[in-house]
Design a protein around this motif. Structure first.
Motif, short mmCIF file in Angstrom:
data_model
loop_
_atom_site.label_atom_id
_atom_site.label_comp_id
_atom_site.label_asym_id
_atom_site.label_seq_id
_atom_site.Cartn_x
_atom_site.Cartn_y
_atom_site.Cartn_z
N ASN A 113 0.81 -1.23 0.00
CA ASN A 113 0.00 0.00 0.00
C ASN A 113 0.84 1.27 0.00
OD1 ASN A 113 -2.42 -1.51 0.11
ND2 ASN A 113 -2.24 -1.71 2.33
N LEU A 114 1.95 1.24 -0.72
CA LEU A 114 2.76 2.45 -0.87
C LEU A 114 2.20 3.30 -2.02
CD1 LEU A 114 6.31 0.85 -0.59
CD2 LEU A 114 5.00 1.95 1.23
N PHE A 115 2.44 4.60 -1.95
CA PHE A 115 2.03 5.48 -3.04
C PHE A 115 3.05 5.33 -4.17
CE2 PHE A 115 0.25 7.79 0.69
CZ PHE A 115 -1.10 7.71 0.32
N PRO A 116 2.64 4.79 -5.33
CA PRO A 116 3.62 4.50 -6.38
C PRO A 116 4.24 5.75 -7.00
CG PRO A 116 1.36 4.15 -7.19
CD PRO A 116 1.26 4.39 -5.71
N HIS A 117 3.55 6.89 -6.92
CA HIS A 117 4.05 8.12 -7.55
C HIS A 117 4.94 8.94 -6.62
CE1 HIS A 117 0.55 9.30 -5.22
NE2 HIS A 117 0.91 10.57 -5.31
N LEU A 118 5.15 8.44 -5.39
CA LEU A 118 5.99 9.15 -4.43
C LEU A 118 7.26 8.36 -4.16
CD1 LEU A 118 3.38 10.31 -1.73
CD2 LEU A 118 4.26 11.62 -3.70
N THR A 119 8.35 9.08 -3.92
CA THR A 119 9.59 8.41 -3.53
C THR A 119 9.42 7.76 -2.16
OG1 THR A 119 10.48 10.36 -2.40
CG2 THR A 119 10.97 10.13 -4.77
N VAL A 120 10.38 6.93 -1.80
CA VAL A 120 10.37 6.30 -0.48
C VAL A 120 10.29 7.36 0.61
CG1 VAL A 120 11.82 5.03 1.16
CG2 VAL A 120 11.51 4.16 -1.17
N LEU A 121 11.12 8.39 0.48
CA LEU A 121 11.13 9.44 1.51
C LEU A 121 9.76 10.10 1.63
CD1 LEU A 121 12.90 11.04 3.52
CD2 LEU A 121 13.29 12.71 1.68
N ARG A 122 9.14 10.42 0.52
CA ARG A 122 7.84 11.09 0.58
C ARG A 122 6.75 10.14 1.09
NH1 ARG A 122 10.06 14.64 1.74
NH2 ARG A 122 11.07 16.15 0.39
N ASN A 123 6.87 8.85 0.81
CA ASN A 123 5.93 7.89 1.38
C ASN A 123 5.98 7.91 2.90
OD1 ASN A 123 4.21 5.72 -0.20
ND2 ASN A 123 5.98 6.15 -1.52
#
Length: 250
Positions: free
Chosen positions: A95-105
């Protein structure tokens, strides 16, 4: 709404849950003490995940009570979101946001829910990523990570919110076998640090080595609950024995 740090982190009292006419949980009584790691095992459809999801009211109980640090989650006056902010949850899917980097997630909820500044949220995220062994992945997007790495990011995202307890719903079931170990290692580290954890899992080795208790659920009831070696090596109930025989043959 008064938080009671002397109360058990999680207490379930006479919990029933129906889906239509199907009774999935049949009067569960269950307590998780502070710093305790409790592993929930059982066959598919036994009610394991439903029990876990009832703890933070992702599923609403039909009857009974769920108390988190002494606060009744089933009370209509309870600020559910405020209590949920103390509970980290990790699902089978990342359930990670695919359009965001790891840091922004890792920073988006910190900023929106906790009101942290960008600098503070970034600092927390970087420290937690280092803790789960992913300090070199801050600017990657989820699609460029392995399943095990994505699940570690999901765990890190929860930890960034400084939860009092963590709920894991079969966190390794969607992973290829060779990736399971890296996620379980992170969970072992949390247990060693004293994190209160409730873990639905089919990883019997993890349950035995890391769990303080193992609860076997079948048919919506807790059939057996005790120290891992007692439940997994010396089960008292026939249903537990048959389940473990089937699991060990796989």
């Amino acid at each position: 709404m008064n938080q009671d740090k002397t109360a058990p982190p999680i207490q379930v009292v006479r919990l029933h849950k129906y889906f239509g006419e199907l009774e999935v949980l049949r009067g569960i009584d269950f307590v998780v003490d502070n710093g305790e790691v409790v592993c929930i095992v059982g066959p598919s459809g036994s009610g394991k995940s439903t029990l876990l999801r009832c703890v933070n009211l992702l599923e609403e109980p039909t009857s009974g009570q769920v108390l988190v640090e002494g606060i009744d989650m089933t009370d209509s006056e309870t600020d559910i979101d405020e209590v949920r902010s103390r509970i980290g949850m990790v699902f089978q899917q990342f359930n990670l946001f695919p359009h965001l980097t790891v840091l922004r997630n890792l920073t988006i909820a910190q900023r929106k829910v906790l009101g942290r500044s960008e600098e503070e949220a970034d600092d927390v995220a970087n420290r937690v990523l280092d803790r789960v062994g992913l300090s070199d992945k801050t600017n990657e997007f989820p699609i460029r990570l392995s399943g095990g790495q994505q699940q570690r990011v999901a765990i890190a995202r929860s930890l960034c919110m400084n939860p009092d307890m963590m709920l894991f719903d079969e966190p390794t079931s969607a992973l290829d076998p060779e990736l399971v170990g890296e996620v379980l290692d992170v969970m072992r580290g949390l247990a060693e640090e004293g994190m209160t954890m409730m873990v639905v899992t089919h990883e019997m080795g993890f349950a035995r080595q890391v769990g303080d208790r193992v609860a076997f659920i079948d048919g919506g009831v807790i059939v057996e609950d005790g120290p891992p070696d007692d439940v997994l090596l010396r089960p008292q109930h026939e249903r537990t024995k048959k389940f473990l025989e089937a699991v060990l043959q796989q």
